[in-house]
Design an enzyme around this catalytic site. Structure first.
Site, short mmCIF file in Angstrom:
data_model
loop_
_atom_site.label_atom_id
_atom_site.label_comp_id
_atom_site.label_asym_id
_atom_site.label_seq_id
_atom_site.Cartn_x
_atom_site.Cartn_y
_atom_site.Cartn_z
CD GLU A 51 -5.21 -11.06 -0.34
OE1 GLU A 51 -4.29 -10.59 -1.02
OE2 GLU A 51 -5.95 -10.37 0.37
CG HIS B 186 -12.83 -14.19 -39.55
ND1 HIS B 186 -13.13 -14.94 -38.45
CD2 HIS B 186 -12.42 -15.07 -40.51
CE1 HIS B 186 -12.93 -16.22 -38.70
NE2 HIS B 186 -12.50 -16.33 -39.95
CB ALA C 76 -3.20 -12.69 -3.72
CB VAL D 188 0.30 -5.34 1.82
CG1 VAL D 188 0.66 -6.80 2.05
CG2 VAL D 188 1.36 -4.44 2.45
N GLY D 189 -0.27 -3.08 -1.07
CA GLY D 189 -0.87 -1.79 -1.38
C GLY D 189 0.15 -0.67 -1.29
CG ASP E 27 -0.51 6.40 -7.56
OD1 ASP E 27 -1.39 6.34 -8.44
OD2 ASP E 27 0.40 5.56 -7.43
CB ALA F 119 0.29 4.94 -15.18
CB VAL G 150 -2.09 -5.25 -9.24
CG1 VAL G 150 -1.92 -5.22 -10.74
CG2 VAL G 150 -3.49 -4.82 -8.87
P1 FAD Z 1 4.42 8.61 -9.16
O1 FAD Z 1 4.64 7.86 -10.42
O2 FAD Z 1 4.64 7.92 -7.88
O3 FAD Z 1 5.35 9.91 -9.25
C1 FAD Z 1 5.41 10.85 -8.24
C2 FAD Z 1 6.73 11.58 -8.34
O4 FAD Z 1 6.73 12.67 -7.41
C3 FAD Z 1 7.93 10.73 -7.99
O5 FAD Z 1 8.84 10.76 -9.06
C4 FAD Z 1 8.51 11.37 -6.74
O6 FAD Z 1 9.92 11.34 -6.69
C5 FAD Z 1 8.03 12.80 -6.89
N1 FAD Z 1 7.92 13.52 -5.62
C6 FAD Z 1 7.21 13.15 -4.52
N2 FAD Z 1 7.29 14.11 -3.57
C7 FAD Z 1 8.07 15.08 -4.08
C8 FAD Z 1 8.53 16.33 -3.58
N3 FAD Z 1 8.15 16.78 -2.38
N4 FAD Z 1 9.35 17.08 -4.35
C9 FAD Z 1 9.74 16.64 -5.58
N5 FAD Z 1 9.32 15.48 -6.11
C10 FAD Z 1 8.50 14.72 -5.38
N6 FAD Z 1 -0.23 1.47 -13.20
C11 FAD Z 1 -0.79 1.21 -14.39
O7 FAD Z 1 -1.68 1.95 -14.81
N7 FAD Z 1 -0.39 0.15 -15.15
C12 FAD Z 1 0.58 -0.68 -14.74
O8 FAD Z 1 0.93 -1.63 -15.45
C13 FAD Z 1 1.19 -0.44 -13.48
N8 FAD Z 1 2.16 -1.25 -13.03
C14 FAD Z 1 2.75 -0.98 -11.83
C15 FAD Z 1 3.74 -1.85 -11.37
C16 FAD Z 1 4.35 -1.63 -10.15
C17 FAD Z 1 5.42 -2.57 -9.67
C18 FAD Z 1 3.98 -0.48 -9.37
C19 FAD Z 1 4.66 -0.18 -8.07
C20 FAD Z 1 2.99 0.38 -9.81
C21 FAD Z 1 2.36 0.14 -11.05
N9 FAD Z 1 1.34 0.94 -11.52
C22 FAD Z 1 0.75 0.67 -12.72
C23 FAD Z 1 0.89 2.12 -10.77
C24 FAD Z 1 1.53 3.39 -11.33
O9 FAD Z 1 2.92 3.25 -11.30
C25 FAD Z 1 1.09 4.59 -10.52
O10 FAD Z 1 -0.32 4.66 -10.50
C26 FAD Z 1 1.62 5.87 -11.14
O11 FAD Z 1 3.03 5.87 -11.20
C27 FAD Z 1 1.14 7.08 -10.35
O12 FAD Z 1 1.60 8.23 -10.98
P2 FAD Z 1 1.86 9.57 -10.17
O13 FAD Z 1 2.42 10.52 -11.16
O14 FAD Z 1 0.65 9.94 -9.41
O15 FAD Z 1 2.94 9.21 -9.08
P1 NAI Z 2 -3.16 -4.20 -4.17
O1 NAI Z 2 -4.03 -3.28 -3.43
O2 NAI Z 2 -3.42 -4.50 -5.59
O3 NAI Z 2 -3.11 -5.60 -3.41
C1 NAI Z 2 -2.70 -5.72 -2.09
C2 NAI Z 2 -3.16 -7.07 -1.58
O4 NAI Z 2 -2.54 -7.29 -0.34
C3 NAI Z 2 -4.67 -7.11 -1.34
O5 NAI Z 2 -5.20 -8.27 -1.93
C4 NAI Z 2 -4.79 -7.10 0.16
O6 NAI Z 2 -5.93 -7.78 0.63
C5 NAI Z 2 -3.51 -7.81 0.55
N1 NAI Z 2 -3.07 -7.50 1.90
C6 NAI Z 2 -3.12 -6.32 2.54
N2 NAI Z 2 -2.60 -6.43 3.79
C7 NAI Z 2 -2.20 -7.73 3.93
C8 NAI Z 2 -1.59 -8.46 4.97
N3 NAI Z 2 -1.28 -7.89 6.12
N4 NAI Z 2 -1.33 -9.76 4.76
C9 NAI Z 2 -1.64 -10.36 3.59
N5 NAI Z 2 -2.23 -9.72 2.57
C10 NAI Z 2 -2.50 -8.40 2.72
O7 NAI Z 2 -1.67 -3.61 -3.95
P2 NAI Z 2 -0.29 -3.91 -4.66
O8 NAI Z 2 -0.31 -5.22 -5.35
O9 NAI Z 2 0.74 -3.62 -3.65
O10 NAI Z 2 -0.26 -2.80 -5.77
C11 NAI Z 2 -0.41 -1.44 -5.41
C12 NAI Z 2 -1.12 -0.69 -6.45
O11 NAI Z 2 -0.26 -0.43 -7.56
C13 NAI Z 2 -2.32 -1.42 -7.08
O12 NAI Z 2 -3.48 -1.29 -6.31
C14 NAI Z 2 -2.46 -0.72 -8.37
O13 NAI Z 2 -3.19 0.45 -8.18
C15 NAI Z 2 -1.02 -0.38 -8.73
N6 NAI Z 2 -0.52 -1.36 -9.70
C16 NAI Z 2 -1.14 -1.47 -10.89
C17 NAI Z 2 -0.73 -2.39 -11.82
C18 NAI Z 2 -1.49 -2.49 -13.09
O14 NAI Z 2 -2.27 -1.60 -13.40
N7 NAI Z 2 -1.29 -3.55 -13.87
C19 NAI Z 2 0.40 -3.27 -11.57
C20 NAI Z 2 0.96 -3.11 -10.25
C21 NAI Z 2 0.52 -2.16 -9.38
#
Ligand code: FAD
Ligand code: NAI
Length: 476
Positions: A214, A455, A192, A281-282, A323, A331, A194
């Site tokens: 969760e 407002h 449970a 789960v992260g 990340d 992001a 994000v």
């Molecule tokens: P990434 O976006 O993961 O990019 C890394 C890139 O490196 C990838 O394109 C990969 O192909 C490339 N790469 C890796 N290794 C190599 C290599 N050896 N050679 C060449 N290329 C390589 N964050 C928010 O702030 N707001 C949100 O609303 C949000 N929503 C999300 C929803 C979901 C479903 C998910 C999964 C994540 C979300 N996030 C959100 C998190 C966000 O996507 C990440 O924090 C962000 O993309 C991290 O950016 P980054 O550039 O570090 O890595």
């Molecule tokens: P998360 O860290 O937000 O949540 C993972 C959840 O899974 C936690 O509550 C944790 O306690 C639970 N969990 C872990 N192991 C478990 C198990 N074995 N069984 C049951 N529950 C378990 O990770 P999530 O949702 O996968 O997202 C990853 C990351 O991507 C976020 O932490 C966030 O940084 C980024 N993200 C950001 C968004 C935004 O900014 N709006 C949207 C989506 C993702």
């Protein structure tokens, strides 16, 4: 002969592509290596965020919210709509078109800024004097590259659970969960966090019966307690079934779907039958086959590349951002680190205050916060005052049928400096920006309270909450 650059960035997610653009703006000869290909096999920029993260999830959240408004909220305004239906492939197609537009936009920005896009997988090969050497492996060719400065922005990937195979058909991580061909009748979600709450909300709004399992005994424990309580109340009222304190057992797939065995908080064996399962789960950092050891670097025990406050690794000319390093996996955090590192390389002295990075969970209402929670202030022993104001007392919120939630402001008891702001509201993602600006400028609650807010607007609630820290909210 190796191609030579001032700066090579590995990874074109939000951290890497922004680092490359800023480095190029500052006059540095820049290349960015990216290996991502889309389902059509085309090389694409943008990383997780654009392809399978922020952008596609927000597109689906918007589509599903429109559907929910038509079905459940339009009546409040006196509008009746009969037989509304949703075409899932069309909704997914819209999402894909947005992703494609955005990734093409980065290609355009790379061309505009004269950034060389090296397509393929980068791995380090060693050092030559003060330069770093790497090779870029494409499908049919290998290229040698040398950089004065290296920025590693390789991002993260979904963490999977041992013994639970993700096929992205029945058992999905974020990638599969963004592409269901139809609405599952029953959807299970492990985690449970994000992603679980955002994507669980998408499919619930479209008609799925969603159960979220969760492990932690609490709910959204990183949030201020008032926020997690309110969010739990509202999300369960909407129909998300959230079970905390569970222990996941075997997960079995069959022609009928997925069966999840688990132990509930009371220690009782349970099982959940669902058509599809999301495992959220992260995420774990990506350093596979990067060959960090070629330049004497290694990852920490959790897989992150160790860096200092300025994202510098143990090698002075090698930085890591986004990340793949400590801090929130967001992001905008990665983007800010990209700018920071490019400016350091160019000789500037930038700074990031990690305490001022906002968080948003895009449920409905949205949840957003910046700075410290009340629990954190208590455990630090800091004297603080709190002010909270509900959207139910705001005319604009009532007019918009968006009167759920509140703004809570935490300020230092002696200096009045704002220490944290926590919001549950329809437009929390936009409202939180005011709080982030205020905290960057070390504003006092009184500063927000004295500033004229439009407002009627949702932003008036921020002002009222700031006034409430001094027990002088005007409309309550
Ligand atoms: P990434 O976006 O993961 O990019 C890394 C890139 O490196 C990838 O394109 C990969 O192909 C490339 N790469 C890796 N290794 C190599 C290599 N050896 N050679 C060449 N290329 C390589 N964050 C928010 O702030 N707001 C949100 O609303 C949000 N929503 C999300 C929803 C979901 C479903 C998910 C999964 C994540 C979300 N996030 C959100 C998190 C966000 O996507 C990440 O924090 C962000 O993309 C991290 O950016 P980054 O550039 O570090 O890595
Ligand atoms: P998360 O860290 O937000 O949540 C993972 C959840 O899974 C936690 O509550 C944790 O306690 C639970 N969990 C872990 N192991 C478990 C198990 N074995 N069984 C049951 N529950 C378990 O990770 P999530 O949702 O996968 O997202 C990853 C990351 O991507 C976020 O932490 C966030 O940084 C980024 N993200 C950001 C968004 C935004 O900014 N709006 C949207 C989506 C993702």
């Amino acid at each position: 002969m190796a191609q030579e650059f001032d700066v090579v960035v590995i990874g074109a997610g939000p951290a890497g592509y922004i680092a490359a653009i800023r480095a190029a703006q500052l006059g540095l000869k820049t290349a960015c290596v990216e290996k991502w290909t889309n389902p059509n096999g085309e090389a694409v920029l943008g990383g997780t965020c654009l392809n399978v993260g922020c952008i596609p999830s927000k597109a689906l959240l918007a589509s599903s919210e429109e559907f929910e408004k038509i079905n459940h909220h339009a009546q409040t305004h006196g509008i009746s709509v009969k037989g509304a239906s949703i075409d899932i492939p069309k909704m997914i197609g819209r999402k894909d078109a947005i992703v494609s537009k955005m990734t093409k936009g980065i290609e355009f920005l790379f061309k505009k800024n004269k950034i060389t896009w090296l397509k393929g997988h980068a791995s380090l090969t060693g050092e030559q004097g003060d330069r770093v050497s790497l090779k870029v492996q494409a499908e049919k060719s290998t290229e040698d590259v040398s950089a004065r400065f290296l920025i590693i922005a390789t991002g993260s990937k979904a963490r999977h659970l041992p013994g639970i195979a993700v096929d992205n058909q029945l058992v999905c991580d974020n990638e599969g969960a963004l592409n269901f061909p139809a609405v599952p009748k029953k959807l299970g979600v492990i985690g449970a966090g994000v992603i679980g709450l955002e994507l669980g909300s998408v499919w619930r709004r479209l008609g799925a019966e969603v159960t979220v399992l969760e492990a932690m005994p609490g709910f959204l424990t990183a949030c201020d307690e008032a926020v997690s309580k309110e969010a739990h109340k509202l999300l369960t009222q909407q129909g998300l079934q959230i079970q905390t304190g569970v222990k996941i057992g075997d997960v079995k797939t069959s022609a009928k779907g997925v069966k999840v065995a688990y132990t509930d908080a009371a220690g009782k064996s349970q099982s959940l039958d669902c058509d599809r399962l999301i495992v959220s789960v992260g995420r774990v950092p990506n350093t596979e086959n990067l060959n960090l050891q070629a330049i004497g670097l290694s990852v920490d025990e959790r897989g992150f590349i160790p860096v200092d406050d300025h994202c510098r690794t143990a090698k002075p000319n090698v930085f890591a951002i986004g990340d793949v390093v400590r801090g929130p996996m967001l992001a905008h955090k990665g983007e800010d680190e990209g700018v920071l590192v490019a400016e350091i390389i160019a000789g500037q002295k930038p700074h990031i205050d990690y305490n001022c990075i906002p968080w948003v969970i895009y449920t409905s209402p949205e949840i957003a916060w910046v700075g410290k929670t009340e629990q954190q202030l208590k455990s630090e022993g800091r004297a603080y005052k709190a002010g909270q104001f509900p959207f139910a007392a705001n005319g604009r919120a009532l007019g918009m049928d968006a009167a759920e939630g509140f703004v809570k402001v935490l300020a230092d008891a002696a200096t009045d400096e704002i220490l944290g702001v926590h919001i549950v509201a329809a437009s929390a993602s936009d409202l939180i920006a005011e709080a982030a600006v205020a905290m960057e400028f070390k504003a006092a609650a009184e500063d927000i309270a004295r500033i004229c807010h439009p407002h009627p607007s949702m932003s008036e609630v921020m002002r009222e909450a700031a006034l409430a820290t001094d027990k002088r909210a005007l409309n309550m």
